[in-house]
Write a protein that holds these residues in place. Structure first.
Motif, mmCIF file in Angstrom:
data_model
loop_
_atom_site.group_PDB
_atom_site.id
_atom_site.type_symbol
_atom_site.label_atom_id
_atom_site.label_comp_id
_atom_site.label_asym_id
_atom_site.label_seq_id
_atom_site.Cartn_x
_atom_site.Cartn_y
_atom_site.Cartn_z
ATOM 1 N N MET A 54 29.157 -26.661 41.925
ATOM 2 C CA MET A 54 28.685 -25.345 42.333
ATOM 3 C C MET A 54 29.474 -24.230 41.650
ATOM 4 O O MET A 54 28.928 -23.156 41.367
ATOM 5 N N TRP A 55 30.742 -24.471 41.386
ATOM 6 C CA TRP A 55 31.534 -23.458 40.693
ATOM 7 C C TRP A 55 31.001 -23.239 39.274
ATOM 8 O O TRP A 55 30.889 -22.102 38.809
ATOM 9 N N GLN A 56 30.654 -24.338 38.605
ATOM 10 C CA GLN A 56 30.098 -24.209 37.256
ATOM 11 C C GLN A 56 28.714 -23.561 37.285
ATOM 12 O O GLN A 56 28.404 -22.689 36.471
ATOM 13 N N LEU A 57 27.881 -23.992 38.227
ATOM 14 C CA LEU A 57 26.531 -23.445 38.322
ATOM 15 C C LEU A 57 26.571 -21.952 38.612
ATOM 16 O O LEU A 57 25.844 -21.158 38.002
ATOM 17 N N GLY A 58 27.416 -21.544 39.558
ATOM 18 C CA GLY A 58 27.524 -20.131 39.886
ATOM 19 C C GLY A 58 27.986 -19.303 38.705
ATOM 20 O O GLY A 58 27.478 -18.197 38.463
ATOM 21 N N THR A 59 28.964 -19.819 37.962
ATOM 22 C CA THR A 59 29.452 -19.098 36.789
ATOM 23 C C THR A 59 28.354 -18.938 35.750
ATOM 24 O O THR A 59 28.197 -17.864 35.152
ATOM 25 N N ILE A 60 27.590 -19.994 35.519
ATOM 26 C CA ILE A 60 26.504 -19.930 34.533
ATOM 27 C C ILE A 60 25.473 -18.872 34.929
ATOM 28 O O ILE A 60 25.050 -18.048 34.103
ATOM 29 N N ILE A 61 25.085 -18.885 36.202
ATOM 30 C CA ILE A 61 24.094 -17.902 36.674
ATOM 31 C C ILE A 61 24.643 -16.485 36.549
ATOM 32 O O ILE A 61 23.963 -15.565 36.078
ATOM 33 N N GLY A 62 25.897 -16.297 36.968
ATOM 34 C CA GLY A 62 26.488 -14.974 36.892
ATOM 35 C C GLY A 62 26.687 -14.493 35.466
ATOM 36 O O GLY A 62 26.463 -13.318 35.162
ATOM 37 N N ALA A 63 27.098 -15.409 34.579
ATOM 38 C CA ALA A 63 27.374 -15.021 33.198
ATOM 39 C C ALA A 63 26.106 -14.695 32.421
ATOM 40 O O ALA A 63 26.076 -13.729 31.639
ATOM 41 N N PHE A 64 25.048 -15.466 32.627
ATOM 42 C CA PHE A 64 23.811 -15.233 31.885
ATOM 43 C C PHE A 64 22.836 -14.322 32.620
ATOM 44 O O PHE A 64 21.974 -13.714 32.001
ATOM 45 N N GLY A 65 22.967 -14.245 33.961
ATOM 46 C CA GLY A 65 22.011 -13.445 34.724
ATOM 47 C C GLY A 65 22.591 -12.191 35.312
ATOM 48 O O GLY A 65 22.023 -11.615 36.245
ATOM 49 N N GLY A 66 23.736 -11.756 34.766
ATOM 50 C CA GLY A 66 24.384 -10.573 35.307
ATOM 51 C C GLY A 66 23.499 -9.346 35.287
ATOM 52 O O GLY A 66 23.485 -8.548 36.230
ATOM 53 N N ASP A 67 22.742 -9.175 34.212
ATOM 54 C CA ASP A 67 21.873 -8.002 34.113
ATOM 55 C C ASP A 67 20.766 -8.040 35.157
ATOM 56 O O ASP A 67 20.346 -7.004 35.676
ATOM 57 N N LEU A 68 20.285 -9.244 35.466
ATOM 58 C CA LEU A 68 19.238 -9.365 36.477
ATOM 59 C C LEU A 68 19.800 -9.192 37.883
ATOM 60 O O LEU A 68 19.143 -8.643 38.767
ATOM 61 N N ILE A 69 21.047 -9.672 38.065
ATOM 62 C CA ILE A 69 21.669 -9.554 39.382
ATOM 63 C C ILE A 69 21.962 -8.096 39.704
ATOM 64 O O ILE A 69 21.819 -7.650 40.843
ATOM 65 N N GLY A 70 22.363 -7.343 38.671
ATOM 66 C CA GLY A 70 22.599 -5.924 38.866
ATOM 67 C C GLY A 70 23.940 -5.642 39.497
ATOM 68 O O GLY A 70 24.907 -6.401 39.354
ATOM 69 N N ASP A 71 24.006 -4.540 40.205
ATOM 70 C CA ASP A 71 25.241 -4.064 40.801
ATOM 71 C C ASP A 71 25.728 -5.033 41.877
ATOM 72 O O ASP A 71 25.003 -5.344 42.817
ATOM 73 N N LEU A 72 26.970 -5.502 41.728
ATOM 74 C CA LEU A 72 27.524 -6.436 42.707
ATOM 75 C C LEU A 72 27.557 -5.834 44.106
ATOM 76 O O LEU A 72 27.347 -6.531 45.095
ATOM 77 N N ASN A 73 27.817 -4.543 44.186
ATOM 78 C CA ASN A 73 27.934 -3.913 45.504
ATOM 79 C C ASN A 73 26.637 -3.998 46.290
ATOM 80 O O ASN A 73 26.645 -4.035 47.521
ATOM 81 N N ARG A 74 25.510 -4.028 45.574
ATOM 82 C CA ARG A 74 24.233 -4.060 46.255
ATOM 83 C C ARG A 74 24.050 -5.361 47.034
ATOM 84 O O ARG A 74 23.379 -5.420 48.054
ATOM 85 N N PHE A 75 24.688 -6.432 46.565
ATOM 86 C CA PHE A 75 24.574 -7.731 47.222
ATOM 87 C C PHE A 75 25.818 -8.093 48.031
ATOM 88 O O PHE A 75 25.854 -9.124 48.688
ATOM 89 N N GLY A 76 26.817 -7.263 47.941
ATOM 90 C CA GLY A 76 28.041 -7.535 48.677
ATOM 91 C C GLY A 76 28.905 -8.610 48.055
ATOM 92 O O GLY A 76 29.856 -9.071 48.685
ATOM 93 N N LEU A 77 28.604 -9.018 46.815
ATOM 94 C CA LEU A 77 29.390 -10.074 46.188
ATOM 95 C C LEU A 77 30.820 -9.630 45.913
ATOM 96 O O LEU A 77 31.727 -10.455 45.841
ATOM 97 N N ASP A 78 31.015 -8.318 45.763
ATOM 98 C CA ASP A 78 32.368 -7.842 45.500
ATOM 99 C C ASP A 78 33.277 -8.027 46.710
ATOM 100 O O ASP A 78 34.498 -7.984 46.593
ATOM 101 N N ALA A 79 32.681 -8.239 47.874
ATOM 102 C CA ALA A 79 33.484 -8.416 49.099
ATOM 103 C C ALA A 79 33.741 -9.878 49.418
ATOM 104 O O ALA A 79 34.560 -10.184 50.293
#
Length: 232
Positions: free
Chosen positions: A148-173
């Protein structure tokens, strides 16, 4: 002559222990997936390429060290400070490895290879009441977390533009909340509260005046005060 070393003690049913490890490791893997998703996005925003972020997760596989390194680099710190902070963050694995080693079979190289599977939760969950470790449970607990750590990194690294602002999803917290959850049980001891407060005070005092990374390293000196109090 039969050896009496503790590393001769192994699970009577390795397959059952491994499956049990996977079961108890799944909740941690979900949290780890969210954290690594955040890491992938933050690493890209810091200037990492997607492949560099993925390689770091694959090789390092240590959330605190990865986030600390990225935070220092993002704040203008140099690579030496980032490496020093990551090494300090991971220094906890030294005593953990010493405790685990007698429960691992084989020579030094093979035991070291098995020890690479240790993460905080798997080490704690594999510990037996007698102080030995169920290595197959440890392997099973780590397996879903690693994936899951690898999968999450892959999604975040390649899909960062689609995910958008981290604050909007609370991932920064997520990551601060994760560490607060780990810290709370430790604060039942009055000495540990003092160490935590001293470390926070040191870091806050140095942030306005020192390069990125220095406050983190300096704050760790509070731990020596805690060790001295316990030895007294």
């Amino acid at each position: 002559m039969a050896s009496t070393d503790r590393h001769d003690v192994d699970s009577p049913d390795p397959r059952a222990s491994f499956i049990e490890g996977i079961r108890v490791g799944l909740p941690f893997s979900v949290a780890g997936g969210l954290l690594s998703l955040s890491f992938g996005v933050v690493a890209r925003d810091t200037g990492f390429s997607a492949w560099a972020a993925i390689a770091m997760s694959l090789i390092v596989f240590a959330g605190s060290a990865q986030f600390a390194s990225v935070a220092i680099l993002a704040g203008g710190g140099n690579p030496a400070a980032a490496i020093a902070a990551a090494s300090l963050m991971n220094s906890r694995f030294l005593p953990m490895g010493v405790a685990l080693a007698p429960s691992l079979p084989g020579g030094r190289t093979w035991r070291a290879a098995q020890g690479m599977t240790v993460v905080d939760s798997s080490w704690a969950l594999a510990l037996r009441p007698d102080g030995t470790f169920d290595r197959w449970k440890l392997f099973g607990t780590t397996a879903p977390q690693f994936l899951m750590w690898q999968l999450g990194t892959i999604i975040g690294a390649f899909g960062g533009d689609l995910i958008g602002d981290l604050n909007r999803f609370g991932l920064d917290a997520v990551y601060p909340a994760f560490f607060v959850a780990i810290l709370i049980p430790e604060l039942r001891d009055r000495d540990r509260i003092g160490v935590a407060l001293a470390g926070a005070a040191i870091a806050l005092a140095l942030v306005p005046f020192t390069p990125a990374g220095v406050p983190i390293l300096a704050a760790s000196c509070a731990a020596f005060w805690g060790l001295r109090r316990r030895a007294a």
